[in-house]
Design an enzyme around this catalytic site. Sequence first.
Site, PDB file in Angstrom:
ATOM      1  N   CYS A 118     -42.053 -14.207  35.234  1.00  0.00           N
ATOM      2  CA  CYS A 118     -43.375 -13.587  35.057  1.00  0.00           C
ATOM      3  C   CYS A 118     -43.382 -12.699  33.817  1.00  0.00           C
ATOM      4  O   CYS A 118     -43.346 -13.198  32.699  1.00  0.00           O
ATOM      5  CB  CYS A 118     -43.789 -12.841  36.326  1.00  0.00           C
ATOM      6  SG  CYS A 118     -45.557 -12.433  36.345  1.00  0.00           S
ATOM      7  N   HIS A 160     -43.474 -16.657  40.459  1.00  0.00           N
ATOM      8  CA  HIS A 160     -42.394 -15.915  41.127  1.00  0.00           C
ATOM      9  C   HIS A 160     -41.635 -16.838  42.090  1.00  0.00           C
ATOM     10  O   HIS A 160     -42.074 -17.046  43.228  1.00  0.00           O
ATOM     11  CB  HIS A 160     -42.961 -14.720  41.897  1.00  0.00           C
ATOM     12  CG  HIS A 160     -43.426 -13.609  41.018  1.00  0.00           C
ATOM     13  ND1 HIS A 160     -42.582 -12.621  40.556  1.00  0.00           N
ATOM     14  CD2 HIS A 160     -44.650 -13.329  40.506  1.00  0.00           C
ATOM     15  CE1 HIS A 160     -43.261 -11.780  39.796  1.00  0.00           C
ATOM     16  NE2 HIS A 160     -44.522 -12.189  39.744  1.00  0.00           N
ATOM     17  N   GLU A 194     -38.961 -16.172  43.591  1.00  0.00           N
ATOM     18  CA  GLU A 194     -38.228 -15.371  44.581  1.00  0.00           C
ATOM     19  C   GLU A 194     -39.015 -15.096  45.851  1.00  0.00           C
ATOM     20  O   GLU A 194     -38.427 -14.686  46.861  1.00  0.00           O
ATOM     21  CB  GLU A 194     -37.773 -14.039  43.959  1.00  0.00           C
ATOM     22  CG  GLU A 194     -38.879 -13.035  43.649  1.00  0.00           C
ATOM     23  CD  GLU A 194     -39.518 -13.208  42.278  1.00  0.00           C
ATOM     24  OE1 GLU A 194     -40.081 -12.231  41.763  1.00  0.00           O
ATOM     25  OE2 GLU A 194     -39.464 -14.339  41.731  1.00  0.00           O
TER      26      GLU A 194
END
Length: 512
Positions: A79, A169, A171
């Site tokens: 990001c 993202h 994660e």
Amino acid sequence: MYDSILIIDFGSQFTQLIARNIRDLNVFCEIVPFNKPFIIPKFIKAIILSGSPASVKDDIVQGFCLKDIPKHIPILGICFGAQWLVHNHGGLVSKSAKREYGRVYLNILTDHPLLTDIPKESEVWMSHSDTIQSLPPSLQILARTESISIAAFAGSIHSHDTVIGLQFHPEVFHSEYGKQILKNFVFHIAHLAGDFTMASERDSFINGVRNSVTGDQEVLMALSGGVDSTVTATIIQKAIGNRLHCFFIDNGLLRKHEFENVIELYKRLNLNVQGIDKKQVFYDKLKGVFDPETKRKIIGNLFIEVFNEQAKQYPRVSFLGQGTIYPDVIESNNINGLAHTIKSHHNVGGLPKDMALKLVEPLRLLFKDEVRKLGHELGIPDEFLYRHPFPGPGLAIRIIGDITPDKIAMLQDADAIFIDLLKKHHLYASVWQAGVMLLPHQTVGVMGDERTYEKTVALRAVTSRDGMTADWAELPYWFLKEVSNTIINQVKGINRVVYDISSKPPATIEWE
């Protein structure tokens, strides 16, 4: 030292999740703030640049550069991290016409080792207000979404051989194949071994304490009954034996039979623990106190007072043991101007000024899941390791309003019924944390032929991984009915039970 990944944090709320996903692959990683000096040791095999609430054009993020990172180390920007790589190396990043937030579909345009075993189209999670408009010539577009043309890229930048950027993202849970993408980066790009496990590290934790606390030096430690302090004490005890002195303070705000049960567990673990009954001291100080922050401060200060009082028995003590874990360290290490300190932790806030003791914190680089795994390797029973978290101030912040012994007894009984029934019906393990709140309201009811005017309790049960975010647990209606009926029938003074169905955010797990 194991081959590792270094995560450079620009203040993202998701930085811990990156680290958690990397650690889940049995690869060691650490988080360092971008605006504090750091070095790149030889065992660092990859760098990840986190997201950020800032814009790449903000003055506050200037000053960081890649000059100290060896050119052979792969770099992954996520990001903001991806935008920073582009903005500072000849590409164009501009304000988005409309902020992109939430689930979108990622379309892969070309093959790349990063995208091994990823479908051509999958859901990912976006959260950005700037957009990458063009790349430096040395970078290639890997993927796009319906609204942005550059969602992933790879190539080289100046002298750095391997540079990868993701606008989304990977994660977060909502990115469908995010874990696979991180796994590909770790194993196919950085070529790490994945050999960092608690089984392999058990003895090194013990030896680390043994090498720090030498000769006849002694350690003092206050135990909370929680997982972190118990695992810490077990490590220290295995390292130095009875030169560890522990206290477990009964502040009268524990769960029903908690004090006796925890003391018994500590005996089974051969810990040198002294149980201290200070219920009345805490009750006296909390009498007539309604404000939750005041409750917390009173309880915290009393713990220190009792601890200092007991510490005088051990003049040869030179170390203080603490159950600090990695989230405590990260959350207390504020990136000035970018991220607010989420909470202040007693574990990393320093010692009382009149106690000249050094710290021994063997768990300070571990996440909660890793602490539990280490506890398992140390022989701590699973029924203790996987207990639900319990707030430091205890039932004081689950009694809305002032604290009295009668209210505590009432709440302990209701809470015990809720927890026992979760275990009886095999629902306890599916819930991250559960408890009962005693409300300050009385409501009308009917019991037998009599009208009642008694108290209300709220059941709270959430699912979560680490408590940073949480959803209310969708417990079966038949189960909630049984809990409600049992509490109302068995706990005198309660005639109404409600269930809290709010998530975090916007609510919190506790009510105070």
